[in-house]
Design an enzyme around this catalytic site. Structure first.
Site, PDB file in Angstrom:
ATOM      1  N   ALA A  38       7.270  -1.805  -0.067  1.00  0.00           N
ATOM      2  CA  ALA A  38       7.579  -2.249   1.297  1.00  0.00           C
ATOM      3  C   ALA A  38       6.838  -3.533   1.655  1.00  0.00           C
ATOM      4  CB  ALA A  38       7.239  -1.149   2.291  1.00  0.00           C
ATOM      5  N   ASP A  81      -3.162   5.799   2.853  1.00  0.00           N
ATOM      6  CA  ASP A  81      -2.203   4.688   2.918  1.00  0.00           C
ATOM      7  C   ASP A  81      -1.427   4.740   4.243  1.00  0.00           C
ATOM      8  OD1 ASP A  81      -0.958   2.366   2.087  1.00  0.00           O
ATOM      9  OD2 ASP A  81       0.551   3.381   0.865  1.00  0.00           O
TER      10      ASP A  81
END
Length: 388
Positions: A145, A278
């Site tokens: 991403a 994350d």
């Protein structure tokens, strides 16, 4: 002032003291023991906490976190950092690295400067240990991403030296297969910066070279890296077999299947694994659609993804990761918690000060009940969260 926590199940590196007691003076653990606290400890303590036989655990250390509660470190804003730090202590995290992503140099320096301004123990929050540069020197074919337009190699040495020269940088994640990045690995290692392989298509042989140069960590193992194949073991094969590498693991059961977590554990043990969240700005927010790095993301049932389905960080908190990991691999909490406390501390060279409940170390700890609820959190000897 001395604080005594007693009648607890205390998780130490050498076993569980149950019941046990622990005394804190100033910011550090001064003494601990099993059974009931001695009379001298009771007399000297100005504050006494009855743990009611709950679990007293070393504070969790999240090395790889981007944000939470609508804020991210790339905002470059002191208020955002404080909000994230105050959210983290509600989930047992007592220390963390602020993680960036691929962006122009100006945006990265703004984020690093904000980290520098907030560095240390944050009011009613977790301690900020520094910054983790996730990129921008990665492989665009493993962008995940990350914004591809900002991914580059370390050909502009002045730019890269300016970034790693910032005193807040503790970890740099890069693609080690590019010769253009070799010098950067060497420069980081010479400065005591932990180097991670991440967003990389490196072969197993290239990882052998990278480890020889000093790469010692894998950024979110299994994700955004060359997978294991029986004719090309890839980066995952390196993580599974090279003792020099510690493997970050996002144990949300979305990024990595529980069986894959178990296989990694069977090969590397808990000492080879560092649990990370994350997490992004959507962590702690309800399901729905949000904007992440100027792009829309969908949050649904714990999964955070771009509209095309690409995973975009997580909505995970580290105490949930600890529970998921414990269940996936079938080990005790006593062993599993080390992958979220002592071993992250070792990965960035601070285990002499943080990561375990031992005399002389910072009093970073949290109290948890059998259902996994965080009851209180202490950072460097200061009570920063009490569940109401």
């Amino acid at each position: 002032m001395a604080t005594l926590i007693w009648n607890a199940k205390i998780y130490t590196p050498n076993g569980i003291l149950s019941p046990g007691w622990l005394t804190i003076e100033n910011r550090t653990i001064s003494r601990l023991g099993s059974g009931q606290p001695p009379a001298t400890e009771l007399e000297q303590a100005q504050e006494k906490v009855d743990a009611h036989q709950h679990h007293l655990l070393p504070g969790l250390i999240d090395l790889h976190i981007h944000g939470a509660m609508g804020f991210e470190f790339m905002d470059g804003d002191l208020h955002a950092i404080e909000e994230i730090a105050q959210f983290l202590v509600q989930h047992g995290v007592t220390a963390f690295l602020a993680t960036t992503w691929a962006a122009p140099q100006s945006a990265l320096l703004k984020a690093l400067d904000a980290v520098g301004n907030a560095y240390g123990r944050i009011r009613n929050g977790a301690a900020l240990l520094g910054a983790y540069l996730e990129g921008p020197y990665m492989n665009p074919n493993r962008a995940g991403a990350q914004a591809i337009q900002f991914i580059r190699q370390a050909t502009n040495r002045q730019e890269a030296l300016t970034l790693i020269g910032h005193e807040m940088v503790k970890v740099v994640s890069l693609a080690p297969e590019y010769p253009e990045n070799f010098w950067l690995i060497d420069a980081c290692v010479s400065r005591g910066i932990t180097v991670a392989a991440g967003h990389t298509s490196a072969t197993y042989e290239q990882m052998e070279v990278a480890v020889q140069r000093g790469v010692s960590l894998l950024t979110h193992c299994f994700n955004a890296m060359s997978p294991f194949h029986h004719r090309e073991p890839g980066v995952v094969g390196a993580g599974m077999t090279m003792p020099e590498l510690r493997c970050e693991l996002i144990a949300d059961n979305v990024h990595v299947h529980p069986l894959a977590q178990r296989i990694l554990y069977q090969l590397r043990g808990s000492e080879g694994i560092v649990l990370v969240s994350d997490s992004t700005r959507v962590t702690g927010l309800p399901d729905g659609q949000y904007i992440l790095d100027n792009r829309p993301v969908q949050v649904k049932e714990g999964k955070v993804s771009l509209l095309d389905g690409t995973l975009a960080g997580s909505g995970l908190t580290l105490e949930r990761a600890l529970r998921n990991f414990t269940n996936a691999v079938g080990i005790s909490l006593q062993e599993a918690v080390l992958s979220a406390s002592l071993y992250p501390a070792r990965a960035i060279g601070i285990a002499h000060q943080k990561g375990s409940l031992e005399p002389g170390k910072d009093a970073d700890l949290f109290l948890m009940d059998d259902e996994g609820n965080i009851l209180l959190t202490m950072v460097e000897g200061k009570m920063v969260y009490i569940r109401t």
